[in-house]
Each structure stands twice: as structure tokens, then as C-alpha cells.
Motif scaffolding. Structure first.
Motif, PDB file in Angstrom:
ATOM      1  N   CYS A   1      -0.908  27.158  11.933  1.00 38.46           N
ATOM      2  CA  CYS A   1      -1.678  25.982  11.521  1.00 38.46           C
ATOM      3  C   CYS A   1      -1.120  24.712  12.164  1.00 38.46           C
ATOM      4  N   SER A   2      -1.924  23.673  12.141  1.00 37.10           N
ATOM      5  CA  SER A   2      -1.530  22.417  12.785  1.00 37.10           C
ATOM      6  C   SER A   2      -0.742  21.493  11.875  1.00 37.10           C
ATOM      7  N   GLU A   3      -0.929  21.628  10.556  1.00 34.71           N
ATOM      8  CA  GLU A   3      -0.224  20.741   9.634  1.00 34.71           C
ATOM      9  C   GLU A   3      -0.274  21.293   8.215  1.00 34.71           C
ATOM     10  N   ILE A   4       0.565  20.726   7.357  1.00 38.35           N
ATOM     11  CA  ILE A   4       0.559  21.047   5.929  1.00 38.35           C
ATOM     12  C   ILE A   4      -0.304  20.006   5.220  1.00 38.35           C
ATOM     13  N   SER A   5      -1.005  20.395   4.158  1.00 41.54           N
ATOM     14  CA  SER A   5      -1.861  19.451   3.434  1.00 41.54           C
ATOM     15  C   SER A   5      -1.844  19.762   1.946  1.00 41.54           C
ATOM     16  N   ILE A   6      -1.893  18.697   1.129  1.00 39.49           N
ATOM     17  CA  ILE A   6      -1.994  18.874  -0.323  1.00 39.49           C
ATOM     18  C   ILE A   6      -3.133  18.035  -0.899  1.00 39.49           C
ATOM     19  N   ASP A   7      -3.936  17.430  -0.028  1.00 36.80           N
ATOM     20  CA  ASP A   7      -4.998  16.519  -0.467  1.00 36.80           C
ATOM     21  C   ASP A   7      -6.270  16.823   0.317  1.00 36.80           C
ATOM     22  N   THR A   8      -7.283  17.344  -0.362  1.00 35.38           N
ATOM     23  CA  THR A   8      -8.523  17.709   0.331  1.00 35.38           C
ATOM     24  C   THR A   8      -9.249  16.481   0.892  1.00 35.38           C
ATOM     25  N   ARG A   9      -8.920  15.302   0.393  1.00 32.27           N
ATOM     26  CA  ARG A   9      -9.561  14.089   0.911  1.00 32.27           C
ATOM     27  C   ARG A   9      -9.068  13.754   2.313  1.00 32.27           C
ATOM     28  N   LYS A  10      -7.894  14.303   2.673  1.00 32.73           N
ATOM     29  CA  LYS A  10      -7.318  13.996   3.979  1.00 32.73           C
ATOM     30  C   LYS A  10      -7.145  15.248   4.841  1.00 32.73           C
ATOM     31  N   ILE A  11      -7.776  16.315   4.450  1.00 37.03           N
ATOM     32  CA  ILE A  11      -7.567  17.589   5.117  1.00 37.03           C
ATOM     33  C   ILE A  11      -8.135  17.574   6.535  1.00 37.03           C
ATOM     34  N   GLU A  12      -7.456  18.272   7.443  1.00 35.62           N
ATOM     35  CA  GLU A  12      -7.901  18.360   8.830  1.00 35.62           C
ATOM     36  C   GLU A  12      -8.105  19.820   9.211  1.00 35.62           C
ATOM     37  N   THR A  13      -8.840  20.031  10.279  1.00 39.04           N
ATOM     38  CA  THR A  13      -9.105  21.386  10.761  1.00 39.04           C
ATOM     39  C   THR A  13      -7.808  22.119  11.072  1.00 39.04           C
TER      40      THR A  13
ATOM     41  N   ASN B   1       9.720  10.969  -0.782  1.00 39.73           N
ATOM     42  CA  ASN B   1      11.131  11.359  -0.784  1.00 39.73           C
ATOM     43  C   ASN B   1      11.552  12.176  -1.998  1.00 39.73           C
ATOM     44  N   ASN B   2      10.578  12.763  -2.723  1.00 43.44           N
ATOM     45  CA  ASN B   2      10.933  13.510  -3.929  1.00 43.44           C
ATOM     46  C   ASN B   2      10.808  15.022  -3.722  1.00 43.44           C
ATOM     47  N   HIS B   3      10.693  15.771  -4.814  1.00 41.15           N
ATOM     48  CA  HIS B   3      10.682  17.227  -4.757  1.00 41.15           C
ATOM     49  C   HIS B   3       9.443  17.782  -4.065  1.00 41.15           C
ATOM     50  N   ILE B   4       8.434  16.928  -3.880  1.00 38.71           N
ATOM     51  CA  ILE B   4       7.248  17.301  -3.097  1.00 38.71           C
ATOM     52  C   ILE B   4       7.321  16.674  -1.702  1.00 38.71           C
ATOM     53  N   GLY B   5       7.702  15.425  -1.644  1.00 32.73           N
ATOM     54  CA  GLY B   5       7.756  14.711  -0.376  1.00 32.73           C
ATOM     55  C   GLY B   5       8.745  15.280   0.611  1.00 32.73           C
ATOM     56  N   VAL B   6       9.932  15.673   0.138  1.00 34.20           N
ATOM     57  CA  VAL B   6      10.933  16.242   1.052  1.00 34.20           C
ATOM     58  C   VAL B   6      10.444  17.551   1.676  1.00 34.20           C
ATOM     59  N   PRO B   7       9.895  18.491   0.907  1.00 31.57           N
ATOM     60  CA  PRO B   7       9.324  19.688   1.534  1.00 31.57           C
ATOM     61  C   PRO B   7       8.231  19.356   2.557  1.00 31.57           C
ATOM     62  N   LEU B   8       7.365  18.405   2.244  1.00 27.32           N
ATOM     63  CA  LEU B   8       6.314  18.029   3.188  1.00 27.32           C
ATOM     64  C   LEU B   8       6.920  17.459   4.468  1.00 27.32           C
ATOM     65  N   THR B   9       7.984  16.684   4.321  1.00 27.64           N
ATOM     66  CA  THR B   9       8.668  16.141   5.501  1.00 27.64           C
ATOM     67  C   THR B   9       9.242  17.259   6.350  1.00 27.64           C
ATOM     68  N   LEU B  10       9.936  18.193   5.725  1.00 28.27           N
ATOM     69  CA  LEU B  10      10.539  19.308   6.466  1.00 28.27           C
ATOM     70  C   LEU B  10       9.475  20.123   7.189  1.00 28.27           C
ATOM     71  N   LEU B  11       8.332  20.299   6.560  1.00 26.85           N
ATOM     72  CA  LEU B  11       7.256  21.095   7.151  1.00 26.85           C
ATOM     73  C   LEU B  11       6.487  20.328   8.222  1.00 26.85           C
ATOM     74  N   SER B  12       6.766  19.031   8.352  1.00 25.69           N
ATOM     75  CA  SER B  12       6.147  18.250   9.434  1.00 25.69           C
ATOM     76  C   SER B  12       6.942  18.372  10.735  1.00 25.69           C
TER      77      SER B  12
ATOM     78  N   THR C   1      10.519  18.650  17.721  1.00 23.40           N
ATOM     79  CA  THR C   1      11.367  17.693  17.013  1.00 23.40           C
ATOM     80  C   THR C   1      12.824  17.935  17.373  1.00 23.40           C
ATOM     81  N   GLU C   2      13.481  16.895  17.865  1.00 24.58           N
ATOM     82  CA  GLU C   2      14.892  17.029  18.265  1.00 24.58           C
ATOM     83  C   GLU C   2      15.852  16.588  17.164  1.00 24.58           C
ATOM     84  N   ILE C   3      15.438  15.611  16.361  1.00 23.88           N
ATOM     85  CA  ILE C   3      16.231  15.165  15.205  1.00 23.88           C
ATOM     86  C   ILE C   3      15.265  14.860  14.066  1.00 23.88           C
ATOM     87  N   GLY C   4      15.563  15.397  12.880  1.00 22.31           N
ATOM     88  CA  GLY C   4      14.768  15.106  11.697  1.00 22.31           C
ATOM     89  C   GLY C   4      15.490  14.115  10.803  1.00 22.31           C
ATOM     90  N   ILE C   5      14.757  13.181  10.230  1.00 21.19           N
ATOM     91  CA  ILE C   5      15.332  12.164   9.347  1.00 21.19           C
ATOM     92  C   ILE C   5      14.644  12.276   7.989  1.00 21.19           C
TER      93      ILE C   5
END
Length: 427
Positions: free
Chosen positions: A13-25, A126-137, A142-146
Motif C-alpha cells: 500500500c501507499s500509506e496508512i490511514s485512519i480517517d475515511t475523509r482523507k483516504i487515498e487510493t 505524538n501519542n499512542h496512535i500518532g507515534v505508530p502512524l509516524t513509524l508507518l510513514s 527514509t534515512e533518518i526518522g524523527i
């Protein structure tokens, strides 16, 4: 289905999504539950809008092989993120702290981007949902993740570090934020220091501001890279810092003229420069990156509206960030100052005392007009001819409708829930 099998689907897949209002192909949709919604009910919609797969935890919404049933979607999201982090094996920098996390993260990102393909936490996810979404992005490019990590209670940073498994870490400061959840300042220090515990036990590197006694003491025997305005033995020595109102620093005999307001932002610049220097970004590239960064989203923005200069810092507030913002505003060498501040949230039993302390500080140290908005400030009203207290923002708005502010420099600061950026509509 195992996490490895789910990860294999995710990689297509191209990206992770949790919001159908912003979902992409070709996205990978995760049906999380909230207090007022259950995204399982959006499974069919997500597929119709282009999701390749939908992760669900309610078998009633199973449609076909493109719906992946798990026991709990949040847990699966977190496990998937941890697996993906281990799969990529890229270096990760984590940061937390009471104040300045997001600005520091943005500065680190622009500095390291001068040399590397970096990716960082979007906004303040930056929370228990945001951090996983960041890692999955993060991906193979990616050479360095922040990764920014926020917390409002004990064991949260420990959990997020277990997910992200950072190789490097930085704690901006230990302040009076989320006192209600942490149980006081000592609880804040203990909770934020969970990052130190992870880095120490895994023999990782920590970046440290030697001028912060807590940071210095807690990392004295760590593998660390340091910066300081006082100690010339630091890895990076900051030769000078000024702010009137924009922050200017000098290091490696080079002046950095930033678009950030307030001395409290100097350490954010210093940290980003130190981290850039460690990763081999030239001092000229660090300077160019810092000077190109312009804050937004109500974070220390300098705006001009009519004849007024406005320092808009209305994204968030706690006693520590409020105090440094006020101290900085007091030292700015300008006349016709006005302070507009709103209640600070999540302070628990300390709330009244902390609001009273801010009022008393301004009573002693200011000679300019001050407007206090919210029930906590209102309950700590005092007699001062230049002080004005309002129980609600609507009361304050009524005042503004009848009063013209001209040729002023105005500080606006308050907790996110106060939404003090609304003040701009009346100025």
C-alpha cells in the motif's frame, strides 16, 4: 493472520490511514474505535474510496479478503508499527519534554534535511496512535526518522520508546505540564525520564543541554552529546543568545538569525544545531535551515494587523511555558505592550495556585496592560488598574468590540482549549 503477514499487505500500500475523509487510493485503512465512533462501520466506505485493505476488529463488517480481522485494531496498529520499525532498521531520533517538542522536532527536521532524506512526526501526532502512524510513514527511502513523543501520565514514554526503539533521544525540558495526570512536577520528571531509562539500558546516545541541571545530572554517566551557553567543554558551545523579539544565536563563530520569538526558543535552535553538527551537517547548512524556518499553527508567530504587532503563541500553555513567554515579553525593548492570556488546563489541584502565581508575577514585574481570560484567572482576580479579568472569552470579545487597540505589541497565549487566536478577529 500474523503481524508479519499483515505487514506484507501493508507494504503493498501507499500509506496508512485512519480517517475515511482523507483516504487515498491504495491506502491501508485501520478501523479504530473512539469514544463517539467505531470506524468498523466505515469498512465498506473505505474500500469504495480506494483502500486496498481494511483492518477491522468486528467480524460483522468482514466483506472479503481485503478486510483483515484482528482482535483489536489499536493493538494491531501498534504491533504493526513496531514490526515496521524493526523491518526498516533506520536510525531514529526521539524527543519529548514539557515544552518546545514540536518546534524542536521541526527544527531538527529542516536541519537534517540539508543532508539526509528525513521524515518526522506530522504536526503533534505524538501519542499512542500518532507515534505508530509516524513509524508507518517511514519507508525504504527514509534515512533518518524523527519521532516526537508526548505524554500526560506515567509509563507512556516507556511504551512509546518500546514501539519506536530510538537510537538517539533528547528531552527539551521538565516543566509544569499535565500536572494532573503526572501527579505533580516530580511525576513529570519521572515520566519524561523514561526516555533516559530506555536510552541508557540500550546503550544509545542522548543529546543534552548542560545548562539544564536536571538533564545534566540525570545523564552524567550516559553516552551523550551536549550543548551549553556556559560550559565551553560542551560538544557545541553557544557563544551568545539574544531575543528582541526574534532569537539570534552565535555558535562556531556564526550568527543565526531566526524567525522564532522568545529566549525560550533558543534551546530549541541550539538542540537542532547540535544534532545537525553530530550528523555532519555543515554549520552554514545549519544556519540556512534555521533561518529558513518560519513557525505556524499559532506557535510563536509574529503577525502585523493594522498598526499592531502580535506575538501569537496560542497553541498551548502550562505554567512553565507561560512564565518564560511572559519573562521574554517583559524584556523586549518596545513600548505600548499588552498581554492577553488565557487559562492553563490539566493542572489538577495545582490549578488555582499556578494561575495565582502568574497573576502575582505580572503584578510585581509588569507595568503594562494585562487581560486575563477564563474562570481560573478570574477566580484569582486582584486590584490593579492595568489588570482586567474576564470569566469567558465572550466577555473579553465584548470588551474588544468597544475598545480600539492601536500601535501596540501584544502577546496572546493560552491553552489550546481557550482558542485565543479568536482574538485576531477583533483586533
Amino acid at each position: 493472520m500474523s503481524i508479519e503477514e499483515i505487514h506484507n499487505l501493508f507494504l503493498t500500500c501507499s500509506e496508512i490511514s485512519i480517517d475515511t475523509r482523507k483516504i487515498e487510493t491504495n491506502s491501508f485503512f485501520v478501523a479504530l474505535k473512539g469514544a463517539r465512533f467505531d470506524a468498523n462501520t466505515f469498512t465498506k466506505e473505505a474500500l469504495e474510496k480506494g483502500a486496498s485493505y481494511v483492518l477491522i476488529d468486528n467480524e460483522d463488517y468482514f466483506i472479503n479478503e481485503r478486510t483483515v480481522l484482528v482482535v483489536d485494531c489499536l493493538t494491531a496498529l501498534q504491533e504493526l508499527a513496531k514490526f515496521h520499525r524493526q523491518f526498516l532498521k533506520l536510525p531514529i531520533i526521539a524527543l519529548t519534554g514539557s515544552n518546545g517538542k514540536t518546534t524542536t522536532k521541526e527544527l531538527i527536521n529542516v536541519v537534517l534535511s540539508k543532508k539526509y532524506n528525513t521524515k518526522a512526526t506530522h504536526g503533534n501526532l505524538n501519542n499512542h496512535i500518532g507515534v505508530p502512524l509516524t513509524l508507518l510513514s517511514f519507508n525504504n527511502e527514509t534515512e533518518i526518522g524523527i519521532v516526537e513523543m508526548g505524554a500526560n501520565h506515567q509509563n507512556e514514554i516507556e511504551f512509546l520508546c518500546d514501539l519506536a526503539q530510538p537510537d538517539y533521544g533528547y528531552i527539551t525540558n521538565f516543566g509544569k505540564a499535565h500536572l494532573e495526570g503526572f501527579g505533580g512536577v516530580e511525576g513529570v520528571i519521572k515520566g519524561k525520564s523514561e526516555m533516559y531509562s530506555y536510552l541508557k539500558s540500550n546503550n544509545k546516545l542522548v543529546f543534552v543541554n548542560l545548562d539544564d541541571e536536571i538533564q545534566n545530572t540525570k545523564t552524567i554517566d550516559f553516552n551523550r552529546i551536549s550543548f551549553s551557553q556556559k560550559d565551553k567543554s560542551a560538544s557545541v558551545f553557544i557563544e551568545s543568545v539574544t531575543a528582541n523579539p526574534f532569537v539570534k544565536i552565535k555558535t562556531f563563530n556564526t550568527d543565526f538569525n531566526s524567525h522564532l520569538i522568545g529566549l525560550y526558543n533558543a534551546n530549541n535552535i541550539n538542540a537542532a544545531t547540535t544534532i545537525g553538527n553530530y550528523f555532519g551537517v555543515t554549520i552554514n547548512d545549519c544556519k540556512e535551515a534555521i533561518e529558513s524556518y518560519v513557525p505556524e499553527n499559532n506557535r510563536s508567530q509574529l503577525l502585523t494587523i493594522g498598526s499592531n504587532e502580535i506575538i501569537l503563541d496560542a497553541y498551548n500553555a502550562n505554567p512553565s511555558s507561560m512564565m518564560v513567554a511572559l519573562e521574554n515579553f517583559i524584556q523586549i525593548d518596545k513600548i505600548n505592550k499588552v498581554v492577553i492570556i488565557g487559562d492553563m488546563y490539566e493542572l489538577g489541584e495545582s490549578s488555582s495556585a499556578e494561575h495565582k502565581a502568574i497573576v502575582n508575577f505580572l503584578d510585581i514585574n509588569s507595568s503594562f496592560e494585562c487581560h486575563f481570560i477564563g474562570k481560573d484567572f478570574f477566580s484569582n482576580s486582584i486590584q490593579n488598574k492595568k489588570f482586567h479579568f474576564y470569566r469567558t472569552f465572550e466577555d473579553f470579545a465584548q470588551f474588544l468590540k468597544n475598545t480600539k487597540l492601536d500601535y501596540k505589541i501584544i502577546l496572546i497565549k493560552g491553552s489550546r482549549g481557550m482558542a485565543l487566536e479568536r482574538t485576531l478577529e477583533y483586533i
